[in-house]
Write a protein that holds these residues in place. Structure first.
Motif, PDB file in Angstrom:
ATOM      1  N   ILE A 285      23.194 -32.023 -43.128  1.00  0.00           N
ATOM      2  CA  ILE A 285      24.031 -33.166 -43.522  1.00  0.00           C
ATOM      3  C   ILE A 285      24.746 -32.795 -44.817  1.00  0.00           C
ATOM      4  O   ILE A 285      24.094 -32.554 -45.850  1.00  0.00           O
ATOM      5  CB  ILE A 285      23.199 -34.436 -43.713  1.00  0.00           C
ATOM      6  N   GLY A 286      26.036 -32.718 -44.749  1.00  0.00           N
ATOM      7  CA  GLY A 286      26.823 -32.370 -45.928  1.00  0.00           C
ATOM      8  C   GLY A 286      26.955 -33.543 -46.916  1.00  0.00           C
ATOM      9  O   GLY A 286      26.865 -34.717 -46.524  1.00  0.00           O
TER      10      GLY A 286
ATOM     11  N   HIS B 168      38.675 -30.005 -56.758  1.00  0.00           N
ATOM     12  CA  HIS B 168      38.169 -29.067 -55.756  1.00  0.00           C
ATOM     13  C   HIS B 168      36.833 -28.524 -56.249  1.00  0.00           C
ATOM     14  O   HIS B 168      36.746 -28.013 -57.372  1.00  0.00           O
ATOM     15  CB  HIS B 168      39.145 -27.911 -55.520  1.00  0.00           C
ATOM     16  N   VAL B 169      35.798 -28.629 -55.425  1.00  0.00           N
ATOM     17  CA  VAL B 169      34.452 -28.172 -55.773  1.00  0.00           C
ATOM     18  C   VAL B 169      34.197 -26.851 -55.060  1.00  0.00           C
ATOM     19  O   VAL B 169      34.421 -26.735 -53.835  1.00  0.00           O
ATOM     20  CB  VAL B 169      33.382 -29.215 -55.373  1.00  0.00           C
ATOM     21  N   THR B 170      33.742 -25.863 -55.784  1.00  0.00           N
ATOM     22  CA  THR B 170      33.541 -24.537 -55.176  1.00  0.00           C
ATOM     23  C   THR B 170      32.353 -24.509 -54.215  1.00  0.00           C
ATOM     24  O   THR B 170      32.355 -23.742 -53.246  1.00  0.00           O
ATOM     25  CB  THR B 170      33.316 -23.495 -56.280  1.00  0.00           C
ATOM     26  N   GLU B 171      31.344 -25.322 -54.451  1.00  0.00           N
ATOM     27  CA  GLU B 171      30.167 -25.305 -53.575  1.00  0.00           C
ATOM     28  C   GLU B 171      29.498 -26.658 -53.624  1.00  0.00           C
ATOM     29  O   GLU B 171      29.409 -27.288 -54.683  1.00  0.00           O
ATOM     30  CB  GLU B 171      29.187 -24.215 -54.024  1.00  0.00           C
ATOM     31  N   LEU B 172      28.998 -27.100 -52.438  1.00  0.00           N
ATOM     32  CA  LEU B 172      28.327 -28.393 -52.326  1.00  0.00           C
ATOM     33  C   LEU B 172      26.884 -28.204 -51.887  1.00  0.00           C
ATOM     34  O   LEU B 172      26.546 -27.281 -51.129  1.00  0.00           O
ATOM     35  CB  LEU B 172      29.050 -29.285 -51.314  1.00  0.00           C
ATOM     36  N   GLU B 173      26.007 -29.064 -52.321  1.00  0.00           N
ATOM     37  CA  GLU B 173      24.614 -29.103 -51.871  1.00  0.00           C
ATOM     38  C   GLU B 173      24.536 -29.962 -50.615  1.00  0.00           C
ATOM     39  O   GLU B 173      25.235 -30.982 -50.524  1.00  0.00           O
ATOM     40  CB  GLU B 173      23.729 -29.705 -52.966  1.00  0.00           C
TER      41      GLU B 173
END
Length: 475
Positions: free
Chosen positions: A136-137, A106-111
């Motif tokens: 665009i995620g 689980h990643v807390t934040e994505l660019e």
């Protein structure tokens, strides 16, 4: 009238001489105590023996029991199984290793990638391109991966083969030790069986000597009472009788101790009384000549065979130390599944290889190679020393058998002389030309010589069995 006068004279001596009276009283009390002590010991021994289990054994059956129950043999067999398992582990490295790796993250934040409206153009015909701002995620905050991969060692095969050789040498050494343990236990059973038979023969001779001492004591007591001997002679005879009784008890205790040890070797309950069959020994083993035995011992002796396996293991260690200079090259193949990782399809495969080499290790590889060569030299030197030692041992064993054969001839002659002396003494007693104690002593001497002859014959048998064990054969 003369007898009456003599009786009065003896009574006068006893009543008028306090020291003599006390000596005779002490002698009678000591005799009474000795008889009661012996009876108590016999009763005690009988009560103890009645509660002990009894087992009749032949020599061959004793060897079979030891092969089945002896703990030393069980440890040797477990050692073989342990080393076979280690060899299986070493050989498993030949085959590719396949394993699965799966993760959940689980990643807390994505660019993300932001594209403003009109970033790609703005014309009257089309308007803004894109017409509105876009984002665009990159993947998902929750990712799932699972991959099954295969790694096949390539150049590592050289080191794996060296490890396999070393493990095989350990297995062969354990098997040699197991065979040697079986032969040694068989030899130990023969030795303990013979020792108990010999001790029982000596016990019978000691009992005969005690009986002779008892007869001699009675004769001396009677002589003192009749005034034909001094009190000191009776005391000395009684002391000799007590010495023989002590020897009997000591011999019985020694047999009990030997029986306890034999019970432990055979895996029987401690305290089991053993009835040994002296007629089940069989024929003496057939041995090669001294020259043939010395030539064969270096090829068949367990110590030499084990030393050779140590040399083989040391050679494998030198090979492994040399192979440490070879780079590690492995082939790789992997099939993976992912979810949530950007720019990758869900299912994909990867193929390739891996190359690993230590450019500098501080001289570790060189030191290990030097150490392995020293260990090989030590193993080879130990092998030469072991071969020399077993050659000396086998030659000394043959010397011992020759000496025992000569000793048997001597003891046989001594036995013939003792038997003849006992026959003559018995005739003299029948003719009232000698005391009964002389015949009893002669009879005890015959039994003592018979025990010595049995001990020598069994010693020769055991020496021949020892040669068999040195030659790698089971006695």
């Amino acid at each position: 009238m003369r007898k009456a006068y003599k009786q009065i004279k003896v009574e006068h001596r006893i009543s008028g001489s306090p020291p003599r009276r006390y000596l005779l009283l002490a002698l009678l009390i000591a005799s009474f105590l000795a008889v009661n002590y012996a009876a108590a010991q016999a009763d005690s021994q009988a009560s103890i023996d009645s509660g002990r289990p009894t087992r009749s054994l032949t020599l061959s059956r004793a060897v079979e029991l030891a092969m089945q129950n002896n703990r030393r043999l069980k440890l040797a067999r477990l050692s073989v199984e342990d080393n076979e398992a280690k060899r299986a582990i070493a050989r498993a490295n030949y085959y590719p290793h396949i394993k699965n790796e799966s993760t959940v993250l689980h990643v807390t934040e994505l660019e993300g990638i932001d594209i403003p409206a009109g970033a790609f153009g703005n014309s009257a015909a089309t308007g803004l391109i894109p017409g509105r701002s876009l984002r665009i995620g990159q993947g998902s905050v929750n990712t799932y991966t699972s991959g099954t991969g295969l790694v096949q060692p390539l150049t590592q095969m050289f080191k794996i083969h060296a490890g396999d050789r070393a493990a095989t040498a350990d297995v062969l050494s354990a098997q040699i030790d197991e065979t040697d343990a079986e032969n040694s236990i068989s030899l130990l059973v023969h030795q303990m069986y013979f020792n108990i038979l010999t001790a029982q023969a000596h016990l019978e001779a000691t009992k005969r000597a005690a009986s002779a001492a008892s007869v001699n004591e009675s004769e001396n007591t009677r002589a003192v009472a009749e005034g034909r001997s001094l009190n000191v002679a009776a005391l000395q005879a009684h002391a000799a009788y007590l010495d023989q009784q002590q020897s009997v008890l000591t011999q019985e205790l020694a047999i009990d101790d030997a029986t306890l040890q034999f019970d432990d070797v055979l895996g029987l309950p401690l305290g089991t009384r053993l009835i040994l069959d002296g007629d089940s020994l069989g024929a003496a083993p057939t041995l090669p000549s001294r020259h043939e035995a010395i030539a064969a011992v270096t090829a068949n002796n367990p110590k030499v065979l084990a030393a050779r396996q140590t040399v083989e293991k040391a050679k494998a260690g030198v090979t492994a130390a040399r192979d440490a200079y070879i780079p590690d090259i492995s082939g790789l193949a992997r099939y993976s599944y992912q979810s949530g990782i950007p720019f990758l399809v869900h299912n994909f495969g990867t193929f390739g290889g891996a190359f690993t080499y230590d450019l500098f290790d501080g001289g570790t590889r060189e030191a290990k190679l030097r150490q392995a060569r020293i260990e090989l030299q030590m193993a080879e030197t130990q092998l030469q020393q072991t071969e020399a030692n077993v050659a000396i041992e086998i030659s000394a064993a043959y010397d011992k058998t020759e000496q025992l054969q000569q000793l048997i001839a001597v003891v046989n002659e001594a036995l013939k002389a003792r038997v003849e002396a006992a026959r003559v003494s018995s005739q003299r007693v029948e003719q009232n030309a000698d005391l009964a104690s002389s015949a009893a002593k002669a009879d005890a001497a015959v039994y003592d010589t018979k025990a010595s002859l049995l001990e020598t014959q069994l010693g020769l048998f055991l020496a021949q069995n020892n040669i068999q064990q040195m030659l790698g054969q089971r006695p």
